[in-house]
Enzyme design. Sequence first.
Site, PDB file in Angstrom:
ATOM      1  N   GLU A 231       0.774  -0.738  -0.281  1.00 17.27           N
ATOM      2  CA  GLU A 231      -0.235   0.386   0.001  1.00 17.27           C
ATOM      3  C   GLU A 231       0.702   0.845  -0.069  1.00 17.27           C
ATOM      4  O   GLU A 231       0.576   2.125  -0.951  1.00 17.27           O
ATOM      5  CB  GLU A 231      -1.018   0.165   1.439  1.00 17.27           C
ATOM      6  CG  GLU A 231      -2.063  -0.966   1.086  1.00 17.27           C
ATOM      7  CD  GLU A 231      -1.283  -2.270   2.066  1.00 17.27           C
ATOM      8  OE1 GLU A 231      -0.156  -2.672   1.861  1.00 17.27           O
ATOM      9  OE2 GLU A 231      -2.144  -3.074   2.990  1.00 17.27           O
ATOM     10  N   GLY A 285       6.722  -2.235  14.409  1.00 12.90           N
ATOM     11  CA  GLY A 285       6.412  -1.060  13.826  1.00 12.90           C
ATOM     12  C   GLY A 285       5.509  -0.135  14.505  1.00 12.90           C
ATOM     13  O   GLY A 285       5.341   0.957  14.860  1.00 12.90           O
ATOM     14  N   LYS A 536      -2.106 -11.007   3.809  1.00  5.19           N
ATOM     15  CA  LYS A 536      -0.766 -10.135   2.179  1.00  5.19           C
ATOM     16  C   LYS A 536      -0.522 -11.075   0.827  1.00  5.19           C
ATOM     17  O   LYS A 536      -0.514 -10.445   0.155  1.00  5.19           O
ATOM     18  CB  LYS A 536       0.616  -9.580   3.263  1.00  5.19           C
ATOM     19  CG  LYS A 536       0.421  -8.530   3.912  1.00  5.19           C
ATOM     20  CD  LYS A 536       1.598  -7.676   3.857  1.00  5.19           C
ATOM     21  CE  LYS A 536       1.457  -6.386   5.028  1.00  5.19           C
ATOM     22  NZ  LYS A 536       2.414  -6.581   6.137  1.00  5.19           N
TER      23      LYS A 536
HETATM   24  O1  F6P Z   1       0.115  -4.444   9.281  1.00  4.56           O
HETATM   25  C1  F6P Z   1       1.853  -5.236   9.255  1.00  4.56           C
HETATM   26  C2  F6P Z   1       2.514  -4.559   9.088  1.00  4.56           C
HETATM   27  O2  F6P Z   1       3.322  -5.031   8.943  1.00  4.56           O
HETATM   28  C3  F6P Z   1       2.506  -3.514  10.791  1.00  4.56           C
HETATM   29  O3  F6P Z   1       3.728  -4.240  11.300  1.00  4.56           O
HETATM   30  C4  F6P Z   1       3.491  -2.432  10.424  1.00  4.56           C
HETATM   31  O4  F6P Z   1       3.532  -0.749  11.435  1.00  4.56           O
HETATM   32  C5  F6P Z   1       2.745  -1.842   8.634  1.00  4.56           C
HETATM   33  O5  F6P Z   1       2.557  -3.262   8.343  1.00  4.56           O
HETATM   34  C6  F6P Z   1       2.860  -1.179   8.237  1.00  4.56           C
HETATM   35  O6  F6P Z   1       5.352  -1.992   7.917  1.00  4.56           O
HETATM   36  P1  F6P Z   1       6.082  -0.868   7.181  1.00  4.56           P
HETATM   37  O7  F6P Z   1       6.292   0.180   8.301  1.00  4.56           O
HETATM   38  O8  F6P Z   1       7.194  -2.072   6.863  1.00  4.56           O
HETATM   39  O9  F6P Z   1       5.051  -0.035   5.864  1.00  4.56           O
END
Ligand code: F6P
Length: 576
Positions: A231, A285, A536
């Site tokens: 995304e 995260g 995913k």
């Molecule tokens: O939704 C899963 C996840 O991996 C979270 O743990 C994380 O905060 C989010 O997606 C975004 O991930 P990234 O910071 O790697 O884009």
Amino acid sequence: MEREEFCWAYFQMAPSGLIYETDPWKDLKAHVHDIGKTHLRELMNDVERCQSMMTDFDGILLDYSRQCATLDTLKKLHTLAEAAHLKEKINRMFNGERINSTENRSVLHMALRAPRDAVINGDGKNVVPDVWKVLDKIKDFSEAIRSGAWVGATGKALKDVIAIGIGGSFLGPLFVHSALQTDPEATEFARGRQLRFLANVDPIDVARNIAGLNPETTLVVVVSKTFTTAETMLNARTLREWIAAALGPQAVSKHMIAVSTNLTLVEKFGIDPNNAFAFWDWVGGRYSVCSAVGVLPLSLQYGFSVVEKFLKGAWSIDQHFRSAPFEKNLPVLLGLLSVWNVSFLGYPARAILPYSQALEKFAPHIQQACLFTVFVVSMESNGKGVSIDGVPLPYETGEIDFGEPGTNGQHSFYQLIHQGRVIPCDFIGVVKSQQPVYLKGETVSNHDELMSNFFAQPDALAYGKTPEQLLKEDVPHHLITHKTFSGNRPSLSLLLPSLNAYNIGQLLGIYEHRIAVEGFVWGINSFDQWGVELGKSLATQVRKQFHASRKKGEPIKGFNFSTTTLLTRYLEVWKT
Ligand code: F6P
């Protein structure tokens, strides 16, 4: 194999056993029966009990006297904490041990808010100097942007920021931004600037984010720990095109910067590595708001000095969590009470009800970090069905967190909380409003009006209303059952002195550590998130099908009947 049998078979293999097999757990299970005999109405009459169920730290008052618990319950919960080796687990976390064992990582988000001279070791190395290197870089960079020393490709100052990120790279910064938006000090620093967040891959979110913004005066911050999240990367490419289309491709380096642990991919994307702000794999995260993930966009909006106060607030709770005795330790008490409500009283949900509009994004942020059971519900980030040793759990863990600021929530879902299911509530109030309003001639301020509800709701839930009381009030007979409130519904109240950057940091710290306490007691890993991977990878399969069907006209294959039908409809419409 039946679930019970399956769990038991695994339990035999567990290196350290499960908490539910211990005597303190069994003792609490038996204790549920005793608690069931006493209504909160009676418990609230015991002033000594109520006094003991209040604790104060740095002006924050926690009142948990409206929990369906006695002093004996508390004693038993503390014994459970001992059996779960809570103290040792907290120490192991602060000592930088790799407690996130499935990802072989330390959990050190506390180091992100440590003062410059603190020593916090991860793998034998003090990580604090690295943290401050990035903080200093953020300070210089945000000052350059804010002062106009750094300008965009056409020489104009960059006054608007779009932060692209999702999950932990979005919700924490959004919560803090929304909480600071009406803080008088922060507002002063934010004058003339805008901070927006682009999270959803839905093109509507892109449209809303760029609406009314001029690429010439906009800075885009791509926030992604991995720099691979589908995304975020699509949104980043979309805004890169938005900038390039308006200002030419060479403008991208002046208008796009990044926050990531993956600096190689940042450079590959076309962002100058000098304009990338690092963090580390020991920051989960959803625990990353105190890293560049939150500090950079928030400093661009409010200035580094305001954000530094937020970090100090969170650090004050880190110190409290590490050193205060458990009987006075806010995150520990909150965590133990959650375990009591979920695993023993069987209440699967928890409502987070801030009586402050500034905290409107607090519940959405906490939701992602909360824990849930694989047997009951599922939420985003920390859902675990197995212990840290990989053993399927035969007991309920976690809760469904949701919430809305009061009094708005009172006019939507409170009905259910009062007369439907029992949902333990966290009432969060603030003594001094960020924006007090006193109407001429009125002695009750607007904030008083809000807080009247904060003080009234917990008692309404605890005491309820009996048919006898209703009869005395001459309520017609046919309405007696409708107007009866059973009461005995647990809540706790957290009263903050005010809501400035420091207090916001404290609130964050309290809830972050509460979640860790719950996970430590339940014996699960609160710091990984394997549960989000399956969705995913299935989305990737669908994406490949789109490509194959649109580019090569290939038929839909490899999906079940239901998905094939839905995809056929979607692709048919697209063709016309
Ligand atoms: O939704 C899963 C996840 O991996 C979270 O743990 C994380 O905060 C989010 O997606 C975004 O991930 P990234 O910071 O790697 O884009």
